[in-house]
Design an enzyme around this catalytic site. Structure first.
Site, PDB file in Angstrom:
ATOM      1  N   HIS A 204     -32.790 -14.299  -6.092  1.00 36.45           N
ATOM      2  CA  HIS A 204     -32.166 -15.119  -5.504  1.00 36.45           C
ATOM      3  C   HIS A 204     -31.084 -15.104  -4.371  1.00 36.45           C
ATOM      4  CE1 HIS A 204     -29.586 -19.382  -5.774  1.00 36.45           C
ATOM      5  NE2 HIS A 204     -28.984 -17.946  -5.343  1.00 36.45           N
TER       6      HIS A 204
ATOM      7  N   CYS B 188     -21.447 -25.949   3.913  1.00 38.46           N
ATOM      8  CA  CYS B 188     -21.453 -26.947   2.939  1.00 38.46           C
ATOM      9  C   CYS B 188     -22.511 -27.445   1.993  1.00 38.46           C
ATOM     10  CB  CYS B 188     -21.406 -27.911   4.224  1.00 38.46           C
ATOM     11  SG  CYS B 188     -23.531 -28.145   5.033  1.00 38.46           S
TER      12      CYS B 188
ATOM     13  N   THR C 199     -33.360 -21.092   9.375  1.00 39.46           N
ATOM     14  CA  THR C 199     -32.739 -19.513  10.065  1.00 39.46           C
ATOM     15  C   THR C 199     -30.467 -19.138   9.724  1.00 39.46           C
ATOM     16  OG1 THR C 199     -32.917 -20.165  11.992  1.00 39.46           O
ATOM     17  CG2 THR C 199     -34.871 -19.689  10.966  1.00 39.46           C
TER      18      THR C 199
ATOM     19  N   ALA D 297     -27.712 -44.030  22.918  1.00 38.13           N
ATOM     20  CA  ALA D 297     -26.948 -43.530  22.711  1.00 38.13           C
ATOM     21  C   ALA D 297     -26.528 -43.063  21.378  1.00 38.13           C
ATOM     22  CB  ALA D 297     -25.306 -43.764  23.669  1.00 38.13           C
TER      23      ALA D 297
END
Length: 511
Positions: free
Chosen positions: A99, A50, A115, A190
């Site tokens: 990189h 993303c 991670t 909630a």
């Protein structure tokens, strides 16, 4: 071969650009096939998340490789090149390797040291490997990138300090309780942030979850995710008595839990510690309750303060990770240089053994009375002698292949042993990286002639001699190497600047 990466990420492009290039995992194989079909890319790995889309490639020619990737990205997104190229970063050779290592170690992520990206890079690599889109270079490079990430998290504390609200809450809870095992978490409201915090607490041992919400059905939906228990707001006091940790995030006006609530609760709890996290804005929990003994209250500002401190700690650890990356880059370059030496070693062995076989045959022709046993003995002894003689040169050519001026050393080695082999080794600097073509300007040497050995050449030869003493050859050969080096340098200085620049463009990458 030229190692390169072309990509865009959360820093180089806004989300409206990034989303046009995002690929689902199910689309990766087809995308890789299209990239390989061009024939310009010998090895390819595609990483798409993303926050980033990156194409790693090994190409014969840098410019052709970049053009191929640009064309692919344009077709993928439907966006003309001129609209997205300004958002791309393009790194070559050492810069591309660095990189990749920084990405897998979490140094290039929005959350420093995270991670998740390691798994995403590994997935992209394994898919490419499975369909045959990688070769010797990337099989080594990407496995080494995993090693970098593992070393970063094993040898430093880059991932030990919480840098998100939910993880910061868990870290604080661990400081208050010796263990979160079997602790009870009460979620008031909630909201998503409360749910995420409860999830992390639950994963760290807080196995019992209670959910209180104005809408009972919503409370039940959230409680079911944790095999927990849903309660309505009328049961709040009862839930407070049972809870060890309270996470609150509602949209209520005014305090949902007051100091009086907590005081009454603590009497029935026999003063068991109560840890409360107020994520709501405006606040749900009365700040006055922090004055009650054994009550530990933190609001969103407190958590963000913890995060800010932890980010500084991670930044310190990131410096140590950069050191690990530098070490692994040197190791990769040494491996790559050793690969470049292999054809020379093979050719030397072939040449030496061919000469040995010819000598044995000449002996057989001259002494026809030799028995099969005699021939076997002679063959064995001469083979051992040849192997012993070439052992030193082979050992030293491997060492020279890891040196800064590997290309020159290997070329000289080939000349000395009269090996008819085109040594097309990329010049490398394992310690400092490769020079950029824009930084490597044309040389304007004032040398004349170049074929004779001048006093300057002799001086340079003498100065260069110690660099090649380790080869283990005689003094005369050492001098020949040094002189050859000087002649080669003179030849390069006299080469037309345009031709030299053209050659450099194909060899060096932008950083």
């Amino acid at each position: 071969m030229y190692i390169m990466v072309v990509g865009l990420n959360y820093r180089s492009a806004p989300v409206e650009i990034r989303e046009r290039f995002a690929l689902q995992e199910s689309q990766l194989e087809e995308a890789l096939s299209k990239l390989r079909a061009s024939g310009a890319l010998h090895e390819v790995v595609l990483v798409s998340t993303c926050n980033r889309t990156e194409i790693y490639a090994v190409a014969q020619d840098r410019q052709l490789g970049e053009d191929t990737i640009h064309g692919f990205l344009s077709k993928l997104s439907g966006v003309p090149r001129e609209s997205f190229v300004p958002h791309l970063y393009q790194y070559g050779e050492n810069a591309a390797i660095r990189h990749l290592f920084r990405v897998t170690a979490g140094l290039d992520s929005m959350v420093l040291g995270e991670t998740q990206i390691l798994g995403q890079v590994r997935t992209g690599f394994l898919l490419s490997q499975e369909i045959g889109a990688t070769g010797t270079v990337f099989n080594n490079l990407f496995k080494r990138s995993v090693t970098v990430a593992k070393r970063a998290h094993n040898e430093t504390k880059i991932g030990e300090n919480a840098v998100s609200v939910s993880y910061a809450a868990v870290e604080l809870a661990k400081k208050i309780f010796e263990s979160l095992d079997h602790k009870t978490v009460l979620v008031i409201g909630a909201g998503k942030m409360s749910e995420l915090t409860a999830k992390h607490l639950n994963a760290n041992g807080a196995t019992r979850v209670l959910v209180v919400n104005r809408t009972y059905q919503r409370a039940k939906e959230l409680a079911d995710k944790f095999n927990g228990k849903a309660l309505d707001m009328n049961s709040l006091d009862l839930a407070l008595k049972e809870a060890d940790i309270v996470v609150s995030s509602t949209g209520a006006d005014g305090y949902v839990v007051t100091k009086a609530h907590v005081q009454a609760t603590m009497k029935t709890r026999r003063h068991r510690p109560l840890f409360l996290i107020d994520i709501a804005v405006p606040r749900d929990l009365d700040p006055e309750m922090s004055k009650v003994d054994n009550v530990f209250l933190y609001d969103i500002d407190d958590l963000e303060g913890v995060i800010a401190v932890n980010m500084k700690e991670r930044a310190k650890e990131a410096e140590k990770v950069e050191g690990i990356i530098a070490e692994e880059m040197i190791a990769f370059r040494q491996w790559q240089n050793e690969q470049n030496a292999k054809p020379l070693i093979m050719k030397l062995r072939e040449t030496a053994m061919a000469q040995q076989a010819q000598l044995v045959q000449n002996l057989i022709n001259k002494v026809p009375g030799l028995t099969e046993k005699d021939v076997h003995t002679v063959n064995k002894l001469t083979s051992a002698m040849v192997n012993q003689m070439i052992h030193g040169p082979i050992k030293h050519v491997k060492e020279m292949a890891a040196e800064k001026e590997a290309e020159m050393y290997l070329e000289v080695f080939a000349r000395i042993f009269d090996l008819d082999l085109d040594v097309s080794v990329e010049q490398q600097d394992a310690k400092g990286g490769r020079k950029d073509a824009d930084q490597q300007g044309p040389s304007n040497s004032g040398s004349e002639g170049g074929q004779g050995i001048s006093l300057e050449t002799a001086a340079a030869a003498k100065e260069s001699a110690p660099k090649v003493q380790s080869i283990g050859l005689g003094e005369g050969v050492v001098t020949k190497i040094a002189v050859t080096k000087q002649l080669e340098q003179t030849r390069q200085e006299e080469a037309p600047a345009a031709a030299r620049t053209l050659g450099l463009r194909g060899r060096w990458g932008t950083h």
